[in-house]
Design an enzyme around this catalytic site. Structure first.
Site, PDB file in Angstrom:
ATOM      1  N   GLU A 105       0.831  -1.211   0.000  1.00  0.00           N
ATOM      2  CA  GLU A 105       0.000   0.000   0.000  1.00  0.00           C
ATOM      3  C   GLU A 105       0.866   1.261   0.000  1.00  0.00           C
ATOM      4  OE1 GLU A 105      -2.351  -1.829   3.334  1.00  0.00           O
ATOM      5  OE2 GLU A 105      -3.975  -0.779   2.304  1.00  0.00           O
ATOM      6  N   GLU A 156      -4.367  -9.080   3.606  1.00  0.00           N
ATOM      7  CA  GLU A 156      -4.968  -8.751   4.904  1.00  0.00           C
ATOM      8  C   GLU A 156      -6.160  -9.634   5.261  1.00  0.00           C
ATOM      9  OE1 GLU A 156      -3.866  -6.545   2.761  1.00  0.00           O
ATOM     10  OE2 GLU A 156      -3.003  -4.795   3.765  1.00  0.00           O
TER      11      GLU A 156
HETATM   12  C1  LIG Z   1      -3.063  -1.720   7.387  1.00  0.00           C
HETATM   13  C2  LIG Z   1      -2.534  -2.864   6.627  1.00  0.00           C
HETATM   14  O1  LIG Z   1      -3.312  -3.013   5.494  1.00  0.00           O
HETATM   15  C3  LIG Z   1      -2.577  -4.073   7.489  1.00  0.00           C
HETATM   16  C4  LIG Z   1      -1.455  -4.997   7.202  1.00  0.00           C
HETATM   17  O2  LIG Z   1      -0.515  -4.730   6.515  1.00  0.00           O
HETATM   18  S1  LIG Z   1      -1.570  -6.487   7.958  1.00  0.00           S
HETATM   19  C5  LIG Z   1      -0.147  -7.367   7.401  1.00  0.00           C
HETATM   20  C6  LIG Z   1      -0.264  -7.869   6.003  1.00  0.00           C
HETATM   21  N1  LIG Z   1       0.846  -8.691   5.690  1.00  0.00           N
HETATM   22  C7  LIG Z   1       0.788 -10.019   5.743  1.00  0.00           C
HETATM   23  O3  LIG Z   1      -0.243 -10.612   6.003  1.00  0.00           O
HETATM   24  C8  LIG Z   1       2.063 -10.767   5.457  1.00  0.00           C
HETATM   25  C9  LIG Z   1       2.355 -11.701   6.593  1.00  0.00           C
HETATM   26  N2  LIG Z   1       3.563 -12.428   6.385  1.00  0.00           N
HETATM   27  C10 LIG Z   1       3.625 -13.508   5.577  1.00  0.00           C
HETATM   28  O4  LIG Z   1       2.688 -13.890   4.913  1.00  0.00           O
HETATM   29  C11 LIG Z   1       4.912 -14.254   5.531  1.00  0.00           C
HETATM   30  O5  LIG Z   1       5.602 -13.978   6.739  1.00  0.00           O
HETATM   31  C12 LIG Z   1       5.836 -13.875   4.337  1.00  0.00           C
HETATM   32  C13 LIG Z   1       5.182 -14.381   3.060  1.00  0.00           C
HETATM   33  C14 LIG Z   1       6.050 -12.410   4.286  1.00  0.00           C
HETATM   34  C15 LIG Z   1       7.208 -14.547   4.532  1.00  0.00           C
HETATM   35  O6  LIG Z   1       7.037 -15.920   4.720  1.00  0.00           O
HETATM   36  P1  LIG Z   1       8.277 -16.836   5.176  1.00  0.00           P
HETATM   37  O7  LIG Z   1       9.428 -16.543   4.314  1.00  0.00           O
HETATM   38  O8  LIG Z   1       7.747 -18.232   5.253  1.00  0.00           O
HETATM   39  O9  LIG Z   1       8.689 -16.341   6.612  1.00  0.00           O
HETATM   40  P2  LIG Z   1       7.849 -16.323   7.967  1.00  0.00           P
HETATM   41  O10 LIG Z   1       8.368 -17.374   8.867  1.00  0.00           O
HETATM   42  O11 LIG Z   1       6.388 -16.313   7.688  1.00  0.00           O
HETATM   43  O12 LIG Z   1       8.208 -14.876   8.517  1.00  0.00           O
HETATM   44  C16 LIG Z   1       9.501 -14.568   9.016  1.00  0.00           C
HETATM   45  C17 LIG Z   1       9.315 -13.806  10.306  1.00  0.00           C
HETATM   46  O13 LIG Z   1       8.728 -12.534   9.989  1.00  0.00           O
HETATM   47  C18 LIG Z   1       7.572 -12.332  10.797  1.00  0.00           C
HETATM   48  N3  LIG Z   1       6.607 -11.553  10.039  1.00  0.00           N
HETATM   49  C19 LIG Z   1       6.248 -11.714   8.744  1.00  0.00           C
HETATM   50  N4  LIG Z   1       5.362 -10.768   8.390  1.00  0.00           N
HETATM   51  C20 LIG Z   1       5.168  -9.999   9.480  1.00  0.00           C
HETATM   52  C21 LIG Z   1       4.370  -8.865   9.743  1.00  0.00           C
HETATM   53  N5  LIG Z   1       3.605  -8.282   8.808  1.00  0.00           N
HETATM   54  N6  LIG Z   1       4.412  -8.354  10.993  1.00  0.00           N
HETATM   55  C22 LIG Z   1       5.180  -8.900  11.944  1.00  0.00           C
HETATM   56  N7  LIG Z   1       5.965  -9.969  11.752  1.00  0.00           N
HETATM   57  C23 LIG Z   1       5.950 -10.499  10.537  1.00  0.00           C
HETATM   58  C24 LIG Z   1       7.069 -13.747  11.097  1.00  0.00           C
HETATM   59  O14 LIG Z   1       6.245 -13.754  12.242  1.00  0.00           O
HETATM   60  C25 LIG Z   1       8.368 -14.485  11.293  1.00  0.00           C
HETATM   61  O15 LIG Z   1       8.816 -14.191  12.583  1.00  0.00           O
HETATM   62  P3  LIG Z   1       9.620 -15.302  13.417  1.00  0.00           P
HETATM   63  O16 LIG Z   1      10.851 -15.597  12.610  1.00  0.00           O
HETATM   64  O17 LIG Z   1       9.873 -14.639  14.713  1.00  0.00           O
HETATM   65  O18 LIG Z   1       8.703 -16.494  13.523  1.00  0.00           O
END
Ligand SMILES: C[C@H](O)CC(=O)SCCNC(=O)CCNC(=O)[C@H](O)C(C)(C)COP(=O)(O)OP(=O)(O)OC[C@H]1O[C@@H](n2cnc3c(N)ncnc32)[C@H](O)[C@@H]1OP(=O)(O)O
Length: 734
Positions: free
Chosen positions: A115, A135
């Site tokens: 975004e 999200e």
């Molecule tokens: C207002 C806005 O619109 C609201 C938002 O943005 S809400 C957030 C939207 N973003 C997401 O949903 C993405 C979430 N993350 C993911 O899907 C996956 O982590 C990824 C595809 C980025 C990477 O996957 P992968 O390589 O398998 O690593 P993964 O183990 O999941 O993540 C690595 C570390 O980063 C952390 N992490 C990933 N995304 C994060 C996030 N958005 N916030 C906080 N921590 C996050 C994980 O918890 C993990 O922490 P750990 O090592 O302590 O367990």
């Protein structure tokens, strides 16, 4: 740049301010990072030496979105305390501030990360970068303007699809759709972004504003029809969930009233979604899923490193063995597939080939990649090549004697450092290894474990790793690493009949059969369990998928191991006797169309039901079945499941209660939107569950009351008010 602090770095290169998001590992937008970004943007705008801004990320990533930890932070408030004024201001300044902005993206740009990038006037990405608004998988909707900008950049239908499925796209696809303006190799990312920023500042390239663009939007009538279709599709997929509709409300507001009004609607819809229990449950599952990879005494042992597993020998080329082999070769692991004769071996090889070809058909891989994967499999009819194996996964039929003989042979044929694992779904691992030298306490015991896959093994996302009291931390760590490599979520569990997943599956099936013996219609039960509760299919339909023969066989293990709390019915044996084994024989509880494989209720089931009910003797012949509501049916089925789940937690079979949640969601299909079995049970409340179990026990009478007897852990939680998810006090673990 090694700082772990959430902050945006600032530097100026040739008149271009480079602002770098930094918060390892993935630069999630912690409130402090957002504040720092805002400050650095203002700095760039007031710096007279700066013509334009490039926004990028440290740690080889752009940004994984808003910091999800904030959603669990009790001090942050609802919705993670997202301050829309600052977020909207950031995007406003990025998009319309005095100086143009270009996002230089690598790794991931997800959620709030994308975004923010869409707020910039242009975007350049490296190949393979993942771009998306996931999200909804967290039960919220995009909250930094994504519902407005994405449709204006990629078109309404594609944007709705990306948001509703939470599926990211690669940069290359983003280029075709117009989400990014160029894809360049990593080493050219910053130079290219700087050059583009300079061109825009000098007026050589147009400065574009995503929020006010309309060229990709369809005419209003068409747009509204697209949104209607998306609403219906979301309802079909997400079974009446509210947050996908809230997302579409925000998109619709922007289409009808323009981007600025859309932003306001998005803010309101975001707040509404963030207040729903679904959001809490899905965030719990997000972290629970990641925490299964951290196992006390294994992943925290200083200096312990996983050993590489290059070659795995799979014993048995049946449905499970071939699925496991497929999962391995897809990750580039060499496989020795062993069968007992050439015919079976050819069939196993054929299944692996078919699995790979089906991925090619679906567009998930090229035929060259499939051929390369297949070339990693070598067939074997004896153990002579097993010296090359770093690990063995035995996947033969559930015959204890056969498995014991195999493990005695494996001990002799494999290297002393080779991991010996069994894919048994229920049998105690020590029993499997009983005929090895010295049995469960012999020299090979430390490298023996369970590697329990779920069918189809190359598709289902969970791997239950079963440790015995002697399995070494090294062997567990190696298997955890293999699990990540083959893209499975691991859950390390203790050794017992059924481990974690099948322990909670047996009361699920048995309570359904008990209801049928009480006179209830199996098809109604399936409709309630799938349609109302949200399981992928009801227990009877599941029986037909798995096979009544397998059900009978697996059920027998529970009858032997837990005789005090099983319900034994004639129904499944009767289906076996009538050769109604399920889908594979065209008939089970349902009948299956021979062409479409579609299941439909079968009137021919009635005599078997009648015979089973007569044998059960729970209701008088001719009497009406108990008048149970749909809600009663759900309690009757799921509270015994919770009860068994509590035993699994209390006995320390799972490391933490959240592991049971992950296992239930990923292997059983328990709805993620309910947060998994134990999380959901806490929402229902231990007191209510105990009270209902006691009612059901009274209803079925003393002979079967044991099936509903609440376990000590559940009763203690009901009496003390302690959360079931808290796990047993450390000393109480077995
Ligand atoms: C207002 C806005 O619109 C609201 C938002 O943005 S809400 C957030 C939207 N973003 C997401 O949903 C993405 C979430 N993350 C993911 O899907 C996956 O982590 C990824 C595809 C980025 C990477 O996957 P992968 O390589 O398998 O690593 P993964 O183990 O999941 O993540 C690595 C570390 O980063 C952390 N992490 C990933 N995304 C994060 C996030 N958005 N916030 C906080 N921590 C996050 C994980 O918890 C993990 O922490 P750990 O090592 O302590 O367990």
């Amino acid at each position: 740049m090694a700082s772990k602090k959430p902050e945006a770095f600032y530097r100026v290169e040739d008149g271009i301010a480079i602002i770098t998001l930094n918060y390892p590992p993935l630069n999630a937008l912690h409130p402090l990072l957002l504040r720092s970004l805002f400050d650095q943007l203002r700095r760039a705008h007031s710096d007279p030496t700066v013509q334009a801004v490039v926004l990028t990320g440290a740690n080889n990533n752009f940004c994984a979105g808003f910091d999800i930890n904030q959603f669990q932070n009790p001090d942050a408030g609802a919705g993670g305390g997202i301050d829309n004024t600052i977020n909207d201001s950031i995007c406003e300044v990025l998009e319309g501030g005095a100086k143009p902005t270009v996002a230089a993206i690598q790794g991931v740009a997800l959620g709030g990360g994308l975004e923010v990038a869409m707020g910039c006037n242009a975007r350049i990405a490296t190949p393979g970068t993942r771009l998306g608004l996931p999200e909804l998988q967290l039960g919220i909707i995009p909250g930094f303007g994504g519902t407005q900008r994405l449709p204006r950049l990629v078109g309404l239908a594609k944007a709705a699809e990306m948001m509703l499925t939470s599926t990211p796209i690669k940069a290359e696809a983003g280029l075709k759709l117009g989400l990014v303006d160029a894809v360049v190799p990593a080493e050219q990312l910053l130079p290219a972004a700087r050059a583009l920023a300079r061109d825009i500042a000098a007026g050589r390239k147009p400065r574009l504003y995503s929020l006010t663009r309309t060229d990709k939007l369809p005419a209003l009538g068409e747009a509204l029809a697209t949104i209607e279709m998306a609403r219906a599709e979301a309802n079909r997929r997400a079974r009446g969930l509210r947050h996908p509709q809230l997302c579409l409300d925000a998109i619709q507001a922007g289409i009808e009233r323009g981007g600025a009004a859309g932003l306001a609607a998005e803010g309101a819809a975001f707040a509404a979604a963030a207040s729903l229990p679904t959001h809490k449950a899905l965030v719990h599952i997000f972290f629970a899923q990641r925490s299964t990879k951290k196992v006390k005494g294994v992943t925290d042992v200083p200096g312990l490193k996983p050993r590489p597993i290059r070659c795995v020998a799979v014993l048995g080329g049946g449905l499970m063995g071939s699925g496991i082999a497929t999962a391995l070769v897809l990750a580039g692991v060499e496989v020795i597939l062993k069968e007992v004769n050439q015919g079976f071996l050819d069939a196993g090889m054929g299944r692996i080939k078919a699995n790979l070809q089906s991925r090619v058909k679906k567009g998930a891989m090229t035929s060259e990649a499939a051929a390369k994967a297949l070339s990693l499999v070598t067939g074997a009819l004896d153990y002579s090549g097993f010296g090359a194996a770093d690990m063995v996964i035995e996947a033969v039929i559930e015959d204890i004697g056969l498995k014991q003989r195999i493990f005695a042979d494996l001990e002799k044929s494999c290297r002393p450092d080779c991991i010996l694992s069994t894919n048994t779904s229920t049998i105690d691992i020590d029993l499997v290894g009983a005929k090895m030298q010295g049995g469960p306490t012999g020299p090979a015991a430390s490298r023996l474990l369970g590697a329990h896959f779920f069918s189809p093994a190359h598709v289902m996302p969970l791997l239950e790793i079963v440790r015995t009291s002697r399995t070494s931390p090294q062997v567990l760590l190696d298997t955890l690493a293999l699990s990540s490599r083959i893209k499975k979520t691991p859950v390390v569990v203790g050794n017992c009949t059924g481990f974690a997943v099948n322990r909670v599956f047996f009361p699920y099936t048995m309570s359904a059969v008990l209801l049928a013996d009480l006179g209830l219609d199996p098809y109604r039960i399936d409709t309630v369990v799938a349609g109302k509760f949200g399981m992928p299919m009801g227990p009877f339909r599941l029986n037909d998928l798995v096979g009544s023969d397998i059900g009978l066989h697996v059920g027998a293990n529970f009858v032997t191991s837990f005789p005090e709390r099983v319900y034994v019915s004639r129904l499944i044996p009767l289906l076996n006797e009538a050769k109604r084994l399920g889908e594979k024989t065209g008939k089970g509880f349902y009948k299956f169309d021979s062409k479409t494989r579609k299941a439909s209720p079968d009137p021919e089931l009635a005599p078997l039901l009648a015979e089973s009910r007569k044998a059960a003797g729970l209701v008088q012949p001719g009497a009406k079945p108990p008048a149970l509501t749909d809600a009663d049916i759900l309690d009757f089925i799921f509270f015994p499941v919770v009860n068994e789940g509590c035993r699994v937690v209390a006995e320390g079979i799972v490391d933490k209660a959240a592991d049971m949640d992950v296992a239930s969601v990923m292997a059983m299909g328990f709805p993620a939107v309910k947060g998994g079995l134990i999380f959901w049970a806490d929402l229902v409340g231990a007191q209510r569950i105990v009270a209902r179990l006691r009612q059901f026990a009274a209803m079925v009478g003393p002979t079967h009351a044991g099936f509903f007897k609440p376990c000590e852990y559940l009763v203690a939680a009901a009496e003390s008010g302690r959360k079931l998810s808290a796990g047993p006090p450390a000393a109480a673990k077995l």
